[in-house]
Write an enzyme that holds these catalytic residues in place. Structure first.
Site, PDB file in Angstrom:
ATOM      1  N   GLN A  42      -6.709 -24.227 -18.420  1.00  0.00           N
ATOM      2  CA  GLN A  42      -5.584 -23.568 -19.142  1.00  0.00           C
ATOM      3  C   GLN A  42      -6.270 -23.563 -20.704  1.00  0.00           C
ATOM      4  O   GLN A  42      -5.272 -23.249 -21.771  1.00  0.00           O
ATOM      5  CB  GLN A  42      -4.044 -23.409 -18.878  1.00  0.00           C
ATOM      6  CG  GLN A  42      -3.807 -22.991 -17.219  1.00  0.00           C
ATOM      7  CD  GLN A  42      -4.722 -21.685 -17.501  1.00  0.00           C
ATOM      8  OE1 GLN A  42      -4.642 -20.595 -18.660  1.00  0.00           O
ATOM      9  NE2 GLN A  42      -4.552 -20.997 -16.210  1.00  0.00           N
ATOM     10  N   SER A  43      -7.370 -23.645 -21.388  1.00  0.00           N
ATOM     11  CA  SER A  43      -7.599 -23.498 -22.349  1.00  0.00           C
ATOM     12  C   SER A  43      -7.573 -22.683 -23.019  1.00  0.00           C
ATOM     13  O   SER A  43      -8.503 -21.595 -23.188  1.00  0.00           O
ATOM     14  CB  SER A  43      -9.099 -24.063 -22.669  1.00  0.00           C
ATOM     15  OG  SER A  43      -9.363 -23.786 -24.023  1.00  0.00           O
TER      16      SER A  43
END
Ligand SMILES: *Cc1c(COP(=O)(O)O)cnc(C)c1O
Length: 342
Positions: free
Chosen positions: A75-76
């Site tokens: 989930q960068s």
């Protein structure tokens, strides 16, 4: 120190607003809390990486890159902002995503930032936990170069001296805004991860001798490691700017008491902080970074470590897109919608 000497693509919506958080301040009954809205940097739901990418992507463009490669956690926010920036420039973007949490939740693996990576046209490949992700990325980059591509690689979080210039710029901007409205800032707090934000802020504050202490709330590494990472990057950034020696070790302060079980795993305090900001201020935090930073801020105030009369600026680094990867953490599906009391 003259930032204009460094190539930069002016794409972020700057300056980001500096606003008081009156209801949150009243609720906590301690210091006056302000917020610097770097969640509003303008590109694909915003966030702190956009300031770094203004400098990094200018370098990529100057080198004639046709492909930008970076890496991050599933989930960068950094990956998503890089994908969006690349789209705007018309270059390709490839991302390596590391599974740091082991979550099998389809929302975590496909929604939120992952969905936006794809929407911006980036390609992605996955990696298991615990690898040297920058080394993985460089190996992938070599493969593309062998295929004839002009590749520019960006380290995790955009945290190198070039990226950190974005937060030198933020420190200048914030102090300028505070001067304009007569706000005497006693302290700045924010979430710290790959270190570029904190390193850049420290260098910027030192360069103008602002004399404002800064506290980073860690989201992953233990305190000695986090402070060492920030310090090393701050030293390199100051050198790049032509001001070697302006950062001292004691300027770097990180607290890592709010990490909880690990990177990307929200604690009860994280979820409470996210709900407080949402319900008292109408502001979205995220479960990986800003929610943990805010949890630290709230707990410090409750414990009397930040006092009444102090003026604190919470630097909101963004990340709300990740909320859609974490809906299960909030259990709202099991809860009826609130009904007003009779
Ligand atoms: C990356 C990130 C941070 C941490 O910034 P670093 O420069 O990596 O230390 C904080 N908040 C959000 C939302 C982020 O995406």
């Amino acid at each position: 120190m003259h930032l204009a000497r460094f190539p930069r693509l002016r794409l972020a919506h700057l300056p980001t607003p500096l606003e008081p958080m009156k209801r949150l301040s009243r609720e906590l009954g301690g210091p006056e809390i302000w917020i610097k809205r770097d969640d509003c940097t303008g590109l694909s739901t915003g966030g702190n990486k956009t300031r770094k990418l203004e400098f990094l992507m200018a370098e990529a463009e100057a080198e004639g890159a046709d492909l930008v490669i970076t890496q991050g956690a599933t989930q960068s926010n950094h990956a998503r902002q890089t994908a969006a920036f690349a789209a705007k420039l018309g270059v390709d973007c490839h991302i390596l995503l590391e599974d740091r949490t082991g979550s099998t939740d389809p929302n975590y693996n496909e929604n939120g930032n992952v969905f936006l990576d794809h929407l911006h046209g980036a390609t992605a490949e996955k990696r298991g936990p615990g690898l040297d992700m920058n080394a993985e990325m460089l190996a992938v980059a070599d493969g593309f170069r062998d295929g004839g591509r002009k590749v520019y690689t960006i380290p995790g979080g955009g945290s190198n001296p070039t990226g950190a210039l974005g937060y030198v710029n933020c420190a200048f901007e914030l102090v300028h805004q505070a001067n304009d409205v007569g706000l005497v800032i006693d302290r700045i707090v924010h979430a710290t991860g790959s270190a570029g934000t904190q390193a850049g802020m420290i260098v910027g504050l030192k360069a103008i001798n602002a004399n404002i202490p800064l506290l980073g709330f860690g989201v992953r590494a233990p305190q000695p490691k986090q402070e060492e990472n920030v310090y090393n990057l701050a030293v390199q950034t100051a050198e790049k700017l032509g001001s070697p020696g302006i950062v001292r070790r004691e300027d770097v302060v990180a607290n890592t008491d709010y990490v909880g079980e690990g990177y990307g795993i929200p604690t009860e305090g994280t979820l409470e902080a996210i709900e407080m900001f949402a319900q008292l201020e109408g502001i979205l935090l995220d479960p990986v970074y800003s929610g943990k930073g805010a949890a630290g801020l709230i707990d410090f105030i409750r414990k009397g470590r930040f006092k009444e009369g102090e003026k604190i600026v919470f630097l909101h680094t963004g990340g709300a897109a990740a909320l859609f990867g974490y809906t299960a953490a909030f259990n709202y599906g099991d809860r009826p919608l609130a009904v007003a009391a009779e």
